[in-house]
Design a protein around this motif. Structure first.
Motif, short mmCIF file in Angstrom:
data_model
loop_
_atom_site.label_atom_id
_atom_site.label_comp_id
_atom_site.label_asym_id
_atom_site.label_seq_id
_atom_site.Cartn_x
_atom_site.Cartn_y
_atom_site.Cartn_z
N ALA A 1 6.22 2.85 -21.20
CA ALA A 1 5.53 1.55 -21.30
C ALA A 1 4.02 1.74 -21.40
O ALA A 1 3.35 1.08 -22.21
CB ALA A 1 5.89 0.69 -20.09
N CYS A 2 3.47 2.67 -20.61
CA CYS A 2 2.02 2.92 -20.66
C CYS A 2 1.61 3.51 -22.01
O CYS A 2 0.54 3.20 -22.54
CB CYS A 2 1.61 3.87 -19.54
N GLY A 3 2.47 4.36 -22.58
CA GLY A 3 2.14 4.98 -23.86
C GLY A 3 2.21 4.01 -25.02
O GLY A 3 1.46 4.14 -25.98
N LEU A 4 3.13 3.04 -24.93
CA LEU A 4 3.30 2.08 -26.02
C LEU A 4 2.34 0.91 -25.94
O LEU A 4 2.02 0.30 -26.96
CB LEU A 4 4.74 1.57 -26.05
N SER A 5 1.92 0.57 -24.72
CA SER A 5 1.09 -0.62 -24.54
C SER A 5 -0.21 -0.26 -23.83
O SER A 5 -0.18 0.22 -22.68
CB SER A 5 1.86 -1.68 -23.73
N SER A 6 -1.33 -0.50 -24.48
CA SER A 6 -2.63 -0.24 -23.84
C SER A 6 -2.87 -1.22 -22.70
O SER A 6 -3.58 -0.89 -21.74
CB SER A 6 -3.74 -0.37 -24.89
N ILE B 1 2.12 10.21 -30.33
CA ILE B 1 3.05 10.40 -31.44
C ILE B 1 2.44 9.87 -32.73
O ILE B 1 1.50 9.05 -32.70
CB ILE B 1 4.41 9.70 -31.18
N ASP B 2 2.95 10.33 -33.83
CA ASP B 2 2.44 9.93 -35.15
C ASP B 2 2.62 8.41 -35.32
O ASP B 2 3.74 7.89 -35.21
CB ASP B 2 3.20 10.68 -36.24
N LYS B 3 1.54 7.72 -35.57
CA LYS B 3 1.60 6.27 -35.72
C LYS B 3 2.44 5.86 -36.92
O LYS B 3 2.97 4.74 -36.97
CB LYS B 3 0.19 5.70 -35.86
N VAL C 1 5.89 4.94 -35.79
CA VAL C 1 5.98 3.59 -35.23
C VAL C 1 5.96 2.55 -36.34
O VAL C 1 6.70 1.55 -36.32
CB VAL C 1 4.84 3.35 -34.23
N ASN C 2 5.12 2.78 -37.35
CA ASN C 2 5.04 1.84 -38.46
C ASN C 2 6.35 1.80 -39.25
O ASN C 2 6.77 0.73 -39.72
CB ASN C 2 3.89 2.21 -39.39
N VAL C 3 7.01 2.94 -39.38
CA VAL C 3 8.31 2.99 -40.04
C VAL C 3 9.31 2.12 -39.30
O VAL C 3 10.10 1.37 -39.89
CB VAL C 3 8.81 4.44 -40.17
N GLY C 4 9.28 2.23 -37.97
CA GLY C 4 10.17 1.40 -37.16
C GLY C 4 9.91 -0.08 -37.35
O GLY C 4 10.84 -0.89 -37.39
#
Length: 367
Positions: free
Chosen positions: A184-189, A259-261, A264-267
């Motif tokens: 959660a911390c890694g995905l959300s600032s 992780i490579d952004k 995430v954009n592909v997702g």
């Protein structure tokens, strides 16, 4: 066409005995090479040169690798034992001179002898109980049959096993808490900004400060304690959890955030649900750092546990050390050194297990 005819000629060519031997040797060496990573992870990397020599590989280069992987460490250990045996008798304490390697090994044998005698006494106790109960049943007094547990003092191997169960329980709780929070911390600032001050405040807190608080809370809430999960184990495990979850949390957050952004954009483009994004994209990329955090957490948890057991007098290796210190017999110091060496060896084995798991999971996630 020429290439095809050449290939067909090669496929139709029958290998000679020497060629078959070379092919078999190459296959063996390929299998050994594939096993190098797992063997190194569990601390058996020195066996790879031996296997290669047995498979017919160049002996000189493999002997050099064997010397560096096994010979040099053994010389270091031997040198340490010589220095220990030389200096130990010169240091006098209230319990006599510091025991050397020979005296410590004698206590290892003594502790193992105690374990064997206790196991024999336990077996005899249950045998007598079974005979007594059988006689009561034959006499028609089945209502008087009773089953009692052996209540002898725990042996040294049993105390090691108790500490292992406790540290794994605390480590499991820490992992269950730290990995989701780290993701959660890694995905959300925003979540990271909210939790980071708390992490920085509680991360440096000593287990000696947590232990009284945990003891009082567990005593108040865990009233009906079970035999499988005694209150002392719960107190030690929660203390381990509170002190060991931070490396996993921080490394998980760092791994997820780095992780490579584009992934995430592909997702987002594929409109993957959050659960799929995490399991298919985030976790495989962050796995190396997550396992680094898990290895650090397990090491911290093992150190914290020994301190908690000593302070709270909970069953385990920590209590064994404290009891021997309080005992003050001529053998106590040697037994404490046995415990110290045991703690170090167990810690090393736990780290190697985590390294092997890291190697396996990281390899599978990259396939």
């Amino acid at each position: 066409m020429a290439d095809m005819s050449t290939a067909s000629d090669f496929m139709g060519h029958e290998l000679s005995a020497d060629e078959r031997k070379v092919l078999k040797r190459e296959k063996r060496l390929a299998r050994i090479t594939r096993a190098t990573g797992p063997l190194t992870a569990i601390g058996l990397g020195w066996s790879v040169p031996l296997a290669k020599i047995a498979a017919g590989d160049d002996a000189r280069s493999n002997l050099q690798a064997l010397w560096k992987g096994l010979g040099v460490p053994l010389i270091g250990i031997l040198g340490f034992l010589i220095v220990w045996a030389t200096l130990a008798p010169q240091v006098q304490t209230s319990l006599g001179s510091v025991p050397g390697p020979v005296q410590v090994w004698e206590q290892v044998e003594s502790l193992y002898g105690d374990y064997q005698r206790t196991q024999a006494d336990k077996a005899a106790f249950y045998e007598r109980q079974e005979i007594r109960n059988q006689k009561l049943i034959e006499a028609g007094h089945a209502d008087r049959v009773g089953i009692r547990d052996y209540t002898g003092a725990p042996t040294y191997p049993e105390q090691i096993f108790t500490s292992l169960k406790t540290v794994f329980l605390g480590f499991l709780l820490a992992t269950i808490i730290a990995v989701p929070l780290g993701i959660a911390c890694g995905l959300s600032s925003t979540i990271n900004g909210a939790l980071n001050p708390l992490i920085q405040i509680f991360k440096p807190v000593s287990p000696l400060a947590w232990l009284p608080i945990v003891t009082m809370i567990v005593s108040a809430l865990y009233v009906n304690a079970s035999d499988a999960l005694p209150k002392s184990m719960v107190v030690s495990a929660i203390t381990v959890t509170l002190c060991s979850l931070w490396p996993t949390l921080i490394n998980t957050a760092l791994g997820v955030a780095s992780i490579d952004k584009d992934l995430v954009n592909v997702g987002k483009v594929l409109q993957l649900p959050t659960s799929k994004t995490i399991t298919k994209l985030v976790l495989p990329s962050a796995m190396p750092l997550i396992f680094t955090g898990l290895r650090l957490s397990l090491g911290v948890g093992w150190m914290v546990l020994i301190a908690a057991e000593m302070l709270a007098q909970n069953p385990g290796l920590g209590k064994f050390v404290w009891d021997e210190f309080q005992n003050g017999s001529s053998d106590s110091l040697a037994r404490i050194i046995v415990a110290v060496i045991t703690i170090g060896i167990v810690g090393f084995i736990l780290d190697r297990i985590m390294a092997a798991l890291q190697s396996a999971f990281t390899f599978s996630s990259t396939r």
